[in-house]
Design a protein around this motif. Structure first.
Motif, PDB file in Angstrom:
ATOM      1  N   ASP A   8       0.809  -1.216   0.000  1.00 30.16           N
ATOM      2  CA  ASP A   8       0.000   0.000   0.000  1.00 30.16           C
ATOM      3  C   ASP A   8       0.846   1.272   0.000  1.00 30.16           C
ATOM      4  OD1 ASP A   8      -2.301  -1.487  -0.064  1.00 30.16           O
ATOM      5  OD2 ASP A   8      -2.678  -1.335   2.098  1.00 30.16           O
ATOM      6  N   ASP A   9       1.899   1.323   0.816  1.00 30.95           N
ATOM      7  CA  ASP A   9       2.701   2.545   0.889  1.00 30.95           C
ATOM      8  C   ASP A   9       3.419   2.825  -0.437  1.00 30.95           C
ATOM      9  OD1 ASP A   9       4.196   0.261   1.483  1.00 30.95           O
ATOM     10  OD2 ASP A   9       5.634   1.334   2.722  1.00 30.95           O
ATOM     11  N   VAL A  10       3.823   1.783  -1.139  1.00 29.55           N
ATOM     12  CA  VAL A  10       4.455   1.941  -2.449  1.00 29.55           C
ATOM     13  C   VAL A  10       3.405   2.416  -3.455  1.00 29.55           C
ATOM     14  CG1 VAL A  10       5.686   0.771  -4.315  1.00 29.55           C
ATOM     15  CG2 VAL A  10       6.206   0.201  -1.935  1.00 29.55           C
ATOM     16  N   ALA A  11       2.225   1.846  -3.406  1.00 26.09           N
ATOM     17  CA  ALA A  11       1.150   2.242  -4.317  1.00 26.09           C
ATOM     18  C   ALA A  11       0.766   3.706  -4.120  1.00 26.09           C
ATOM     19  CB  ALA A  11      -0.067   1.343  -4.127  1.00 26.09           C
ATOM     20  N   VAL A  12       0.750   4.152  -2.877  1.00 25.07           N
ATOM     21  CA  VAL A  12       0.423   5.559  -2.588  1.00 25.07           C
ATOM     22  C   VAL A  12       1.470   6.472  -3.203  1.00 25.07           C
ATOM     23  CG1 VAL A  12       0.323   7.268  -0.727  1.00 25.07           C
ATOM     24  CG2 VAL A  12      -0.941   5.127  -0.520  1.00 25.07           C
ATOM     25  N   GLU A  13       2.734   6.136  -3.033  1.00 25.19           N
ATOM     26  CA  GLU A  13       3.796   6.981  -3.601  1.00 25.19           C
ATOM     27  C   GLU A  13       3.792   6.927  -5.121  1.00 25.19           C
ATOM     28  OE1 GLU A  13       6.103   9.963  -3.606  1.00 25.19           O
ATOM     29  OE2 GLU A  13       5.492   9.167  -1.659  1.00 25.19           O
ATOM     30  N   LEU A  14       3.481   5.784  -5.694  1.00 21.59           N
ATOM     31  CA  LEU A  14       3.372   5.682  -7.142  1.00 21.59           C
ATOM     32  C   LEU A  14       2.232   6.573  -7.645  1.00 21.59           C
ATOM     33  CD1 LEU A  14       4.238   4.471  -9.831  1.00 21.59           C
ATOM     34  CD2 LEU A  14       2.711   2.552  -9.350  1.00 21.59           C
ATOM     35  N   ASP A  15       1.115   6.574  -6.953  1.00 20.09           N
ATOM     36  CA  ASP A  15       0.004   7.456  -7.332  1.00 20.09           C
ATOM     37  C   ASP A  15       0.432   8.923  -7.264  1.00 20.09           C
ATOM     38  OD1 ASP A  15      -1.670   5.311  -7.800  1.00 20.09           O
ATOM     39  OD2 ASP A  15      -2.683   5.460  -5.854  1.00 20.09           O
ATOM     40  N   ARG A  16       1.211   9.281  -6.253  1.00 25.80           N
ATOM     41  CA  ARG A  16       1.682  10.660  -6.111  1.00 25.80           C
ATOM     42  C   ARG A  16       2.578  11.073  -7.283  1.00 25.80           C
ATOM     43  NH1 ARG A  16       3.275  10.237   0.238  1.00 25.80           N
ATOM     44  NH2 ARG A  16       1.170  10.538   1.053  1.00 25.80           N
ATOM     45  N   ILE A  17       3.516  10.204  -7.630  1.00 29.09           N
ATOM     46  CA  ILE A  17       4.417  10.554  -8.724  1.00 29.09           C
ATOM     47  C   ILE A  17       3.646  10.612 -10.048  1.00 29.09           C
ATOM     48  CG2 ILE A  17       5.282   8.249  -9.306  1.00 29.09           C
ATOM     49  CD1 ILE A  17       8.059   9.476  -9.624  1.00 29.09           C
ATOM     50  N   GLU A  18       2.671   9.738 -10.214  1.00 25.05           N
ATOM     51  CA  GLU A  18       1.855   9.771 -11.433  1.00 25.05           C
ATOM     52  C   GLU A  18       1.039  11.061 -11.526  1.00 25.05           C
ATOM     53  OE1 GLU A  18      -0.306   6.051 -11.164  1.00 25.05           O
ATOM     54  OE2 GLU A  18       1.006   5.163 -12.666  1.00 25.05           O
ATOM     55  N   ARG A  19       0.450  11.476 -10.421  1.00 20.56           N
ATOM     56  CA  ARG A  19      -0.316  12.736 -10.422  1.00 20.56           C
ATOM     57  C   ARG A  19       0.591  13.915 -10.770  1.00 20.56           C
ATOM     58  NH1 ARG A  19      -2.760  10.635  -5.848  1.00 20.56           N
ATOM     59  NH2 ARG A  19      -1.501  11.962  -4.494  1.00 20.56           N
ATOM     60  N   ARG A  20       1.777  13.943 -10.167  1.00 22.53           N
ATOM     61  CA  ARG A  20       2.718  15.032 -10.458  1.00 22.53           C
ATOM     62  C   ARG A  20       3.142  14.992 -11.923  1.00 22.53           C
ATOM     63  NH1 ARG A  20       3.636  19.363 -11.154  1.00 22.53           N
ATOM     64  NH2 ARG A  20       5.682  20.282 -11.051  1.00 22.53           N
ATOM     65  N   TRP A  21       3.399  13.810 -12.451  1.00 17.58           N
ATOM     66  CA  TRP A  21       3.836  13.652 -13.837  1.00 17.58           C
ATOM     67  C   TRP A  21       2.776  14.208 -14.796  1.00 17.58           C
ATOM     68  CZ3 TRP A  21       8.471  12.721 -15.656  1.00 17.58           C
ATOM     69  CH2 TRP A  21       8.623  12.352 -16.992  1.00 17.58           C
ATOM     70  N   ARG A  22       1.522  13.915 -14.520  1.00 13.89           N
ATOM     71  CA  ARG A  22       0.438  14.375 -15.396  1.00 13.89           C
ATOM     72  C   ARG A  22       0.293  15.896 -15.385  1.00 13.89           C
ATOM     73  NH1 ARG A  22      -2.325   9.729 -13.290  1.00 13.89           N
ATOM     74  NH2 ARG A  22      -3.377  11.061 -11.799  1.00 13.89           N
ATOM     75  N   GLN A  23       0.792  16.555 -14.345  1.00 10.10           N
ATOM     76  CA  GLN A  23       0.705  18.011 -14.251  1.00 10.10           C
ATOM     77  C   GLN A  23       1.799  18.719 -15.044  1.00 10.10           C
ATOM     78  OE1 GLN A  23       0.990  18.631 -10.045  1.00 10.10           O
ATOM     79  NE2 GLN A  23      -1.149  18.098  -9.673  1.00 10.10           N
ATOM     80  N   LEU A  24       2.843  17.981 -15.417  1.00 10.94           N
ATOM     81  CA  LEU A  24       3.976  18.610 -16.106  1.00 10.94           C
ATOM     82  C   LEU A  24       3.636  18.922 -17.559  1.00 10.94           C
ATOM     83  CD1 LEU A  24       6.904  16.307 -14.887  1.00 10.94           C
ATOM     84  CD2 LEU A  24       6.280  18.570 -13.998  1.00 10.94           C
ATOM     85  N   PRO A  25       4.070  20.095 -18.025  1.00 10.54           N
ATOM     86  CA  PRO A  25       3.960  20.359 -19.458  1.00 10.54           C
ATOM     87  C   PRO A  25       4.831  19.351 -20.219  1.00 10.54           C
ATOM     88  CG  PRO A  25       4.549  22.363 -18.245  1.00 10.54           C
ATOM     89  CD  PRO A  25       4.627  21.216 -17.285  1.00 10.54           C
TER      90      PRO A  25
END
Length: 107
Positions: A8-25
């Protein structure tokens, strides 16, 4: 459907990095792609049976995280993380740490 091997803790961090990635131009994501792909490659290497980088001929693509562009990079990272967790090759705390480090390095 079987449960995911990703803690779960790895999945949470993966979700965070994915959300940040989608925000990048796009141009920013392209500039950051190498650091994310490097992490994915290190994880792919860790998932090998002997936990060492794979040694393939130059024309072989198997075992190498290919450059498919920034649009697919998070999917590649997710697949590699799944493999690493399935192989129990890297402790969950270390995976969480590495994902968080790369996320913090993103602009």
């Amino acid at each position: 459907m079987p449960a995911s091997p990703v803690p779960d803790d790895v999945a949470v961090e993966l979700d965070r990095i994915e959300r940040r990635w989608r925000q990048l131009p796009l141009h920013t994501a392209e500039g950051c792609a190498d650091r994310v792909r490097t992490l994915a490659q290190h994880l792919a290497d860790a998932a090998t049976p002997d936990h060492r980088p794979r040694d393939f001929p130059a024309d072989a693509r198997e075992g190498v995280v290919p450059d498919l562009g920034p649009a697919t990079l998070m999917d590649q990272l997710r697949v590699v993380l799944y493999d690493v967790c399935l192989a129990d090759a890297v402790p969950a705390a270390r995976l969480t740490e590495e994902l968080a480090r790369v996320r913090r390095e993103l602009p």
